[in-house]
Design a protein around this motif. Sequence first.
Motif, short mmCIF file in Angstrom:
data_model
loop_
_atom_site.label_atom_id
_atom_site.label_comp_id
_atom_site.label_asym_id
_atom_site.label_seq_id
_atom_site.Cartn_x
_atom_site.Cartn_y
_atom_site.Cartn_z
N THR A 1 -18.93 6.25 -28.87
CA THR A 1 -19.50 5.24 -27.99
C THR A 1 -20.87 5.69 -27.48
O THR A 1 -21.84 4.91 -27.47
CB THR A 1 -18.56 4.97 -26.80
OG1 THR A 1 -17.30 4.52 -27.31
CG2 THR A 1 -19.13 3.92 -25.86
N GLN B 1 -24.45 3.87 -28.18
CA GLN B 1 -25.35 3.49 -27.09
C GLN B 1 -26.71 4.15 -27.26
O GLN B 1 -27.75 3.53 -27.02
CB GLN B 1 -24.74 3.85 -25.74
CG GLN B 1 -23.56 2.99 -25.36
CD GLN B 1 -22.86 3.47 -24.10
OE1 GLN B 1 -23.03 4.62 -23.67
NE2 GLN B 1 -22.05 2.60 -23.50
N GLN C 1 -28.61 2.31 -29.91
CA GLN C 1 -29.09 1.03 -29.38
C GLN C 1 -30.30 1.24 -28.48
O GLN C 1 -31.27 0.49 -28.54
CB GLN C 1 -27.97 0.32 -28.63
CG GLN C 1 -26.87 -0.20 -29.54
CD GLN C 1 -25.66 -0.70 -28.78
OE1 GLN C 1 -25.45 -0.35 -27.61
NE2 GLN C 1 -24.83 -1.51 -29.44
#
Length: 125
Positions: free
Chosen positions: A44, A48, A51
């Motif tokens: 995760t 992130q 991104q």
Amino acid sequence: MTKNDDEVDSYTDDHQPTPSTASIEEEYIRLKLELAQTRAKTDTARLQARQLITKRDEIKDSLAASKAEAEEQDLILKETQESLKKLKEHLDRVETEKMKLWEAFERKGRRGGWGESDDNDDKKK
């Protein structure tokens, strides 16, 4: 049993309890779950991070484009200001010439008309 076997047994009895097979399996399962949760958190966090990096790169590209456009607009502004300055200088020269012509027109008109030359004006006097 030898003397060494007795020492090993007493060490094991005193310092380290022997876990049962069930508790070892439970600990193994607990550690596997903890590892899976840690990997999920890591995945995760990586997603992130990717991104955020993508967003940062988009902003960076947009900023570079805006900067280039601003530099181009600044150049256009400077060229426009220079052209305006030249036009004002030309307008000043035209206004000065216009004033000279107007003054000459008024002087000529006061002397006696537009159809006569300056020589005829002197003969009349």
